[in-house]
Scaffold this active site. Structure first.
Site, PDB file in Angstrom:
ATOM      1  N   ASP A   1      73.521  23.431 -20.185  1.00 43.84           N
ATOM      2  CA  ASP A   1      74.627  23.050 -19.309  1.00 43.84           C
ATOM      3  C   ASP A   1      74.705  21.522 -19.341  1.00 43.84           C
ATOM      4  O   ASP A   1      73.847  20.847 -19.925  1.00 43.84           O
ATOM      5  CB  ASP A   1      74.396  23.595 -17.897  1.00 43.84           C
ATOM      6  CG  ASP A   1      75.699  23.783 -17.118  1.00 43.84           C
ATOM      7  OD1 ASP A   1      76.732  23.212 -17.526  1.00 43.84           O
ATOM      8  OD2 ASP A   1      75.686  24.491 -16.099  1.00 43.84           O
TER       9      ASP A   1
ATOM     10  N   LYS B   1      76.724  32.563 -19.891  1.00 46.75           N
ATOM     11  CA  LYS B   1      76.075  31.579 -19.024  1.00 46.75           C
ATOM     12  C   LYS B   1      75.889  32.140 -17.608  1.00 46.75           C
ATOM     13  O   LYS B   1      76.585  33.076 -17.225  1.00 46.75           O
ATOM     14  CB  LYS B   1      76.878  30.278 -19.000  1.00 46.75           C
ATOM     15  CG  LYS B   1      78.304  30.376 -18.433  1.00 46.75           C
ATOM     16  CD  LYS B   1      79.018  29.046 -18.598  1.00 46.75           C
ATOM     17  CE  LYS B   1      80.377  29.059 -17.919  1.00 46.75           C
ATOM     18  NZ  LYS B   1      81.142  27.822 -18.141  1.00 46.75           N
ATOM     19  N   HIS B   2      74.889  31.629 -16.864  1.00 45.79           N
ATOM     20  CA  HIS B   2      73.971  30.500 -17.082  1.00 45.79           C
ATOM     21  C   HIS B   2      72.549  31.068 -17.052  1.00 45.79           C
ATOM     22  O   HIS B   2      72.093  31.487 -15.991  1.00 45.79           O
ATOM     23  CB  HIS B   2      74.115  29.446 -15.996  1.00 45.79           C
ATOM     24  CG  HIS B   2      75.532  28.963 -15.781  1.00 45.79           C
ATOM     25  ND1 HIS B   2      76.460  29.663 -15.041  1.00 45.79           N
ATOM     26  CD2 HIS B   2      76.167  27.845 -16.222  1.00 45.79           C
ATOM     27  CE1 HIS B   2      77.602  28.991 -15.016  1.00 45.79           C
ATOM     28  NE2 HIS B   2      77.461  27.883 -15.728  1.00 45.79           N
TER      29      HIS B   2
ATOM     30  N   ARG C   1      83.733  33.036  -9.827  1.00 39.39           N
ATOM     31  CA  ARG C   1      83.559  32.882 -11.275  1.00 39.39           C
ATOM     32  C   ARG C   1      82.703  34.003 -11.858  1.00 39.39           C
ATOM     33  O   ARG C   1      82.601  34.124 -13.081  1.00 39.39           O
ATOM     34  CB  ARG C   1      82.920  31.534 -11.584  1.00 39.39           C
ATOM     35  CG  ARG C   1      83.770  30.338 -11.200  1.00 39.39           C
ATOM     36  CD  ARG C   1      82.952  29.054 -11.280  1.00 39.39           C
ATOM     37  NE  ARG C   1      82.480  28.791 -12.632  1.00 39.39           N
ATOM     38  CZ  ARG C   1      81.457  27.982 -12.910  1.00 39.39           C
ATOM     39  NH1 ARG C   1      80.784  27.378 -11.932  1.00 39.39           N
ATOM     40  NH2 ARG C   1      81.091  27.782 -14.164  1.00 39.39           N
TER      41      ARG C   1
ATOM     42  N   HIS D   1      75.200  21.167  -9.793  1.00 38.29           N
ATOM     43  CA  HIS D   1      75.851  19.896 -10.096  1.00 38.29           C
ATOM     44  C   HIS D   1      75.291  18.791  -9.191  1.00 38.29           C
ATOM     45  O   HIS D   1      75.303  17.619  -9.562  1.00 38.29           O
ATOM     46  CB  HIS D   1      77.362  19.989  -9.866  1.00 38.29           C
ATOM     47  CG  HIS D   1      78.078  20.863 -10.837  1.00 38.29           C
ATOM     48  ND1 HIS D   1      78.160  22.220 -10.680  1.00 38.29           N
ATOM     49  CD2 HIS D   1      78.732  20.569 -11.992  1.00 38.29           C
ATOM     50  CE1 HIS D   1      78.857  22.733 -11.688  1.00 38.29           C
ATOM     51  NE2 HIS D   1      79.208  21.762 -12.494  1.00 38.29           N
TER      52      HIS D   1
ATOM     53  N   ARG E   1      91.240  25.394 -18.485  1.00 38.96           N
ATOM     54  CA  ARG E   1      91.376  24.086 -19.124  1.00 38.96           C
ATOM     55  C   ARG E   1      92.670  23.897 -19.913  1.00 38.96           C
ATOM     56  O   ARG E   1      93.340  22.882 -19.753  1.00 38.96           O
ATOM     57  CB  ARG E   1      90.182  23.839 -20.055  1.00 38.96           C
ATOM     58  CG  ARG E   1      88.814  23.947 -19.396  1.00 38.96           C
ATOM     59  CD  ARG E   1      88.630  23.013 -18.245  1.00 38.96           C
ATOM     60  NE  ARG E   1      87.249  22.992 -17.777  1.00 38.96           N
ATOM     61  CZ  ARG E   1      86.873  22.649 -16.565  1.00 38.96           C
ATOM     62  NH1 ARG E   1      87.774  22.268 -15.672  1.00 38.96           N
ATOM     63  NH2 ARG E   1      85.599  22.656 -16.218  1.00 38.96           N
TER      64      ARG E   1
ATOM     65  N   ASP F   1      85.304  24.524 -21.270  1.00 39.72           N
ATOM     66  CA  ASP F   1      84.898  25.502 -20.256  1.00 39.72           C
ATOM     67  C   ASP F   1      86.097  26.393 -19.948  1.00 39.72           C
ATOM     68  O   ASP F   1      86.705  26.285 -18.876  1.00 39.72           O
ATOM     69  CB  ASP F   1      84.437  24.800 -18.979  1.00 39.72           C
ATOM     70  CG  ASP F   1      83.072  24.161 -19.121  1.00 39.72           C
ATOM     71  OD1 ASP F   1      82.184  24.803 -19.697  1.00 39.72           O
ATOM     72  OD2 ASP F   1      82.901  23.023 -18.662  1.00 39.72           O
TER      73      ASP F   1
END
Length: 591
Positions: free
Chosen positions: A326, A240-241, A210, A253, A149, A141
């Protein structure tokens, strides 16, 4: 959904779309390139046929899964591997389950340093090649900004909303190129990026900063530019998404959000960035664990919806690349079905890659049983495997999949990339308010630096201010009382806030209020979402930085000193604190 739509969607549709967004032209399915570069046919079709003919049913099923493997090496046992995959090491995951891909995280101990990552990638690929000859697609990601990351020296890019604040196609393309180049250097081939959700809900707890912003045409233009840069660097992008996670106040989540847009609103707000991504030839599109009743009234999330993935994305929009779910460990996709059933439903809906099932053995077993019963035909499996193989061939994974660990870091965090990141941050910083004419600060002014952020981050800001000729003092982790006491001895108090949602934490607001009560001019900077400005009370000036990377602090310091020209504009409208009106419009930014 919550009741916060009065400003975020309806007022935005009437006001903002009548302004900046009025230039949107919605491409139809006829306009969308039927798969473009992402189509599985073409020059590689013969090789795909040959590869497919040599694969067992188990290998075909395995190709559909992207697994989490725990450990810094491919051969070290880890108890979390045993519990979630039934085998002990990453190499065994690859050999036993024939997975098509891996995804790396810091929390799974995959990302310690660049040489280690490159070595892990090489060894994982060896396991794949030894057990069937199909290379892995290794992913992360890698959005940059708040979702970052790769470890140092990877370039700390400012992130999506900062790009939106610049409005620069060139910045977006260069950011995509940097991410793609650095991923490939470390032995990774797919970034689950860019986020192209149009963030029109200020309460959004999971997208927010984001997102590139709230203007669909800008998000479409800048998202496509990122994809262009990333894939030119031979790294697969994943928009995404789908079909759009920007108008929810629920975190998928933790729960299952409902998007109650009309089809017209989807066409106007949510879909243009995905259509632009398809036209750019994006390799993959990631699904959202959201319910969209106007597209599918069954109550299942988009990830598991045939009308959304096959009817809309495949047939109407013409996308022929890889559809990746996802994470299947998220609650948003686990509310209606068990973990053995979720991947079956996703495949039946039209998805190709099953990302991060919580129990790989259970997930693969569910698909195997569905194939044995005839619910999933082998022809349906072949459709997805063809797309996955086509992506791997397109990115050259069958030609050269290994990297040199000793030199991998040489292409990462280059001086040129760091300069690009700084330029983006400089052009993004936005002056939201300055009623007192506080910006720029007087030369040599003494500045207290405090508020949200670790001691290390506060020190970065302090040092940056000093480099620009200001006398700065750090006070990290300050209580309101300590901050107020320190502010009496300086010319200006610089205070940072950082919220992941709309409402700024009360503890941060208390520090700002205590500083303002001293009579010392207070300059406020929001480090994450720009909405903090309406919660902190009266201050001399307020800026938005859109991130807490070193380059963001340097940009703020330069702006305060008058050494950085203020060019940034708000990529989202800012509602009033009570959510009933608009405090600052989309595109606002003082000079």
């Amino acid at each position: 959904m919550t009741s916060h739509h009065s400003l975020s969607r309806r007022a935005f549709s009437a006001a903002a779309l009548g302004g900046l967004g009025a230039s949107i032209t919605l491409p139809t399915a006829a306009h969308a390139a039927p798969g473009g570069p992402a189509a599985p046919a073409g020059k590689n079709s013969g090789q795909i046929d040959e590869l497919l003919a040599g694969m067992s049913l188990e290998q075909k099923i395995g190709q559909l899964f992207v697994a989490v493997g725990y450990g810094s090496t491919a051969h070290a046992p880890h108890p979390s591997n045993t519990s979630s995959t039934g085998v002990d090491t990453i190499a065994e995951i690859v050999r036993t389950h024939h997975v098509g891909g891996l995804i790396y995280f810091v929390w799974s101990d995959n990302l310690q340093d660049i040489e280690q990552i490159a070595t892990l990638s090489n060894d994982a690929q060896d396991a794949a090649l030894d057990s069937g000859g199909i290379p892995l697609v290794i992913s992360a990601d890698e959005e940059r900004g708040v979702v970052f990351r790769l470890p140092a020296p990877a370039t700390p890019l400012p992130g999506q909303m900062a790009l939106g604040a610049t409005g620069s196609h060139a910045h977006a393309r260069k950011a995509g190129d940097i991410v793609g180049t650095e991923m490939r250097a470390a032995g990774l081939h797919q970034a689950f990026s860019p986020v192209v959700d149009v963030n029109i809900e200020a309460q959004n707890p999971v997208i927010g900063v984001r997102s590139l912003g709230a203007d669909p045409s800008a998000v479409a233009r800048l998202g496509a530019a990122q994809i262009k840069g990333m894939q030119k660097a031979n790294c697969s992008a994943a928009a995404k998404h789908f079909p759009g996670h920007g108008d929810t106040a629920t975190d998928s989540h933790l729960g299952l959000p409902v998007i109650d847009h009309t089809r017209e609103e989807l066409d106007t707000l949510d879909l243009p960035p995905f259509i632009a991504a398809i036209e750019e030839g994006v390799d993959s599109i990631m699904t959202a664990h959201i319910v969209v009743p106007v597209l599918d009234d069954s109550g299942v999330p988009a990830t598991l919806s045939h009308p959304i993935l096959t009817g809309l994305l495949r047939e109407e929009l013409g996308f022929e690349g890889v559809i990746v779910t996802d994470s299947l460990a998220m609650e948003g996709v686990r509310t209606l079905f068990g973990d053995a059933r979720v991947p079956v439903e996703a495949i039946l809906a039209g998805a190709d890659q099953m990302l991060m099932p919580p129990d790989l053995v259970v997930a693969i077993g569910g698909v195997r049983d569905a194939v044995a019963s005839g619910e999933i035909t082998e022809e349906r499996l072949d459709e997805s495997v063809r797309r996955i193989l086509a992506q791997k061939l397109r990115r050259g994974l069958f030609d050269q999949v290994h990297v040199d660990p000793a030199t991998a870091a040489d292409a990462i965090g280059t001086a040129r990339s760091v300069r690009t990141a700084q330029k983006i941050a400089d052009d993004a910083v936005t002056l939201i308010s300055d009623d007192a004419g506080a910006i720029p600060l007087a030369k040599g002014a003494s500045v207290l630096v405090t508020g949200a952020g670790t001691a290390a981050k506060i020190d970065v800001a302090t040092q940056a201010l000093g480099a620009h000729g200001l006398q700065a003092t750090s006070l990290a982790g300050a209580t309101p009382e300590a901050a107020a006491a320190a502010a009496t001895d300086v010319d200006v108090a610089l205070v940072f806030t950082s919220s992941s949602g709309f409402t700024t934490p009360a503890s941060q607001v208390a520090v700002v209020a205590a500083l303002a009560a001293t009579g010392t001019p207070v300059v406020h900077v929001s480090l994450r979402n720009p909405y903090d400005v309406v919660h902190v009370g009266e201050v001399a000036a307020s800026l938005a930085a859109y991130g807490n990377s070193d380059c963001n602090f340097e940009a703020v310091a330069g702006a305060l000193a008058g050494d950085v020209t203020l060019r940034g504009t708000l990529p989202v409208p800012i509602p009033t604190a009570d959510g009933t009106g608009e405090a600052y419009p989309l595109g606002h930014g003082l000079r």
